[in-house]
Design a protein around this motif. Structure first.
Motif, PDB file in Angstrom:
ATOM      1  N   UNK A  72      29.393  61.155  37.591  1.00 47.01           N
ATOM      2  CA  UNK A  72      30.415  62.203  37.578  1.00 47.01           C
ATOM      3  C   UNK A  72      30.979  62.427  36.181  1.00 47.01           C
ATOM      4  N   UNK A  73      31.840  63.448  36.076  1.00 44.34           N
ATOM      5  CA  UNK A  73      32.474  63.701  34.795  1.00 44.34           C
ATOM      6  C   UNK A  73      33.710  62.864  34.579  1.00 44.34           C
ATOM      7  N   UNK A  74      34.286  62.390  35.692  1.00 43.99           N
ATOM      8  CA  UNK A  74      35.537  61.650  35.607  1.00 43.99           C
ATOM      9  C   UNK A  74      35.622  60.700  36.793  1.00 43.99           C
ATOM     10  N   UNK A  75      36.307  59.576  36.580  1.00 45.06           N
ATOM     11  CA  UNK A  75      36.549  58.629  37.661  1.00 45.06           C
ATOM     12  C   UNK A  75      38.010  58.204  37.626  1.00 45.06           C
ATOM     13  N   UNK A  76      38.642  58.220  38.790  1.00 45.62           N
ATOM     14  CA  UNK A  76      40.010  57.734  38.957  1.00 45.62           C
ATOM     15  C   UNK A  76      39.917  56.496  39.838  1.00 45.62           C
ATOM     16  N   UNK A  77      40.270  55.345  39.269  1.00 48.49           N
ATOM     17  CA  UNK A  77      40.088  54.065  39.962  1.00 48.49           C
ATOM     18  C   UNK A  77      41.434  53.409  40.226  1.00 48.49           C
ATOM     19  N   UNK A  78      41.845  53.410  41.477  1.00 55.10           N
ATOM     20  CA  UNK A  78      43.055  52.667  41.856  1.00 55.10           C
ATOM     21  C   UNK A  78      42.711  51.235  42.225  1.00 55.10           C
ATOM     22  N   UNK A  79      41.432  50.980  42.440  1.00 52.05           N
ATOM     23  CA  UNK A  79      40.943  49.642  42.778  1.00 52.05           C
ATOM     24  C   UNK A  79      39.732  49.338  41.908  1.00 52.05           C
ATOM     25  N   UNK A  80      39.566  48.079  41.555  1.00 58.95           N
ATOM     26  CA  UNK A  80      38.435  47.660  40.738  1.00 58.95           C
ATOM     27  C   UNK A  80      37.845  46.381  41.331  1.00 58.95           C
ATOM     28  N   UNK A  81      36.652  46.037  40.887  1.00 56.92           N
ATOM     29  CA  UNK A  81      35.968  44.886  41.471  1.00 56.92           C
ATOM     30  C   UNK A  81      36.707  43.584  41.188  1.00 56.92           C
ATOM     31  N   UNK A  82      37.405  43.516  40.070  1.00 57.80           N
ATOM     32  CA  UNK A  82      38.245  42.364  39.754  1.00 57.80           C
ATOM     33  C   UNK A  82      39.652  42.862  39.461  1.00 57.80           C
ATOM     34  N   UNK A  83      40.627  42.288  40.155  1.00 54.46           N
ATOM     35  CA  UNK A  83      42.017  42.688  39.953  1.00 54.46           C
ATOM     36  C   UNK A  83      42.888  41.462  39.689  1.00 54.46           C
ATOM     37  N   UNK A  84      43.773  41.538  38.661  1.00 51.53           N
ATOM     38  CA  UNK A  84      43.923  42.628  37.705  1.00 51.53           C
ATOM     39  C   UNK A  84      42.638  42.853  36.899  1.00 51.53           C
ATOM     40  N   UNK A  85      42.444  44.079  36.464  1.00 46.49           N
ATOM     41  CA  UNK A  85      41.272  44.408  35.662  1.00 46.49           C
ATOM     42  C   UNK A  85      41.373  43.694  34.313  1.00 46.49           C
ATOM     43  N   UNK A  86      40.360  42.906  33.936  1.00 49.64           N
ATOM     44  CA  UNK A  86      40.424  42.174  32.661  1.00 49.64           C
ATOM     45  C   UNK A  86      40.612  43.114  31.472  1.00 49.64           C
ATOM     46  N   UNK A  87      41.366  42.650  30.495  1.00 48.46           N
ATOM     47  CA  UNK A  87      41.680  43.474  29.325  1.00 48.46           C
ATOM     48  C   UNK A  87      40.426  43.901  28.580  1.00 48.46           C
TER      49      UNK A  87
END
Length: 311
Positions: free
Chosen positions: A245-260
């Motif tokens: 896609x052209x853009x992704x909005x991610x409220x969830x990720x495979x690892x949370x918190x998302x590593x820096x």
């Protein structure tokens, strides 16, 4: 019997806040926060969001884990949760509405050219852009359960063309519902926005992978408000570089918190929100109390999960 409240993570409601709310609903029941747990052998039910490692071993008489939310993937797969312990989830309307609104917010962000207007303002440039028309815009919803169905109906009521996808047949008035693997690729190619609201199961993990991402409409927006492992994140970054896609909005990720160090933070095509799409529980605390009473009475539970299927 006692009900123990242990949320399991910070930056949400505290154990004490939720315990107070539950006690207000059922002052006759033994409900305790983790900070004042007392004799853990008396605990028969645990209300939690993130089941902490090692906690089940401390609760020898645990019979039920009540998820304070919808997703139960990490609980049913918890390595130290005995197989006889039952699991139930919530189906509250308030966070379902909030998740639907979250998806709508980012659809409207694209429809009304918000990013472009913000960029124009920074350049002190008066640059009118026609907003996109909902009747000429297709929104796809992956997952047509309680939350996904609500999202599809919201989009429909705002005059978007709405396609819905699920693994088994579903019917929603005014929504073009499709099902099965064969229908997925074609549907993705028709959508300007894809709202992913699926649970985490063996069948949905990495559903959005190199093949399915490549099938998306060029320039489309992928909004994930379901579970982080739905998306192969390495494949997503590669796909974004190709505009599908052209853009992704991610409220969830495979690892949370998302590593820096995750490249998702800095990719120009990605918007990250910290798992906030559905926040409030609304009147669902009544269902927690009801399940405690049903457990005591030996009655059927509300929204009990099939631990083998994962939902």
């Amino acid at each position: 019997m006692a009900l123990l409240v242990n949320v399991g993570f910070d930056n949400w409601f505290t154990d004490e806040e939720l315990t107070a709310e539950l006690k207000a609903l059922a002052p006759d029941l033994d409900i305790r926060p983790m900070s004042d747990a007392g004799n853990l052998a008396e605990v028969s039910m645990l209300a939690t969001t993130v089941l902490k490692s090692g906690l089940p071993e401390q609760l020898p008489n645990l019979q039920l884990v009540q998820k304070l939310g919808a997703g139960v993937d990490s609980i049913v797969a918890h390595p130290s949760l005995p197989p006889h312990v039952r699991v139930a989830r919530l189906k509250p309307n308030e966070p379902a509405h909030e998740i639907a609104e979250f998806c709508l917010a980012y659809v409207l962000h694209g429809q009304r050219n918000i990013a472009q207007h913000e960029a124009s303002q920074k350049r002190s440039a008066w640059e009118p852009l026609a907003p996109k028309r909902p009747t000429h815009t297709t929104v796809g919803v992956l997952g047509l359960g309680h939350i996904g169905g609500m999202t599809a109906r919201l989009m429909r009521d705002l005059r978007f063309r709405v396609l819905g996808w699920s693994r088994s047949p579903k019917e929603i008035e005014g929504v073009d519902c499709r099902h099965g693997e064969a229908a997925l690729l074609q549907m993705l190619g028709e959508c300007d926005y894809v709202c992913a609201i699926l649970p985490s199961t063996p069948a949905t993990r990495h559903l959005m992978n190199e093949e399915t991402l490549a099938a998306m409409k060029p320039g489309a927006t992928l909004i994930n408000a379901g579970r982080g492992d739905l998306i192969d994140e390495a494949a997503l970054i590669a796909a974004l570089d190709k505009d599908t896609p052209g853009r992704a909005v991610l409220d969830v990720t495979s690892q949370e918190p998302l590593p820096a160090e995750s490249p998702l933070w800095t990719h120009q095509g990605v918007t990250i929100t910290p798992h906030v799409s559905g926040w409030h529980l609304g009147d669902a605390m009544k269902d927690v109390v009801e399940n405690y009473r049903r457990l005591e009475a030996g009655s059927a539970l509300l929204y009990e999960v099939d631990r083998q299927r994962g939902y």
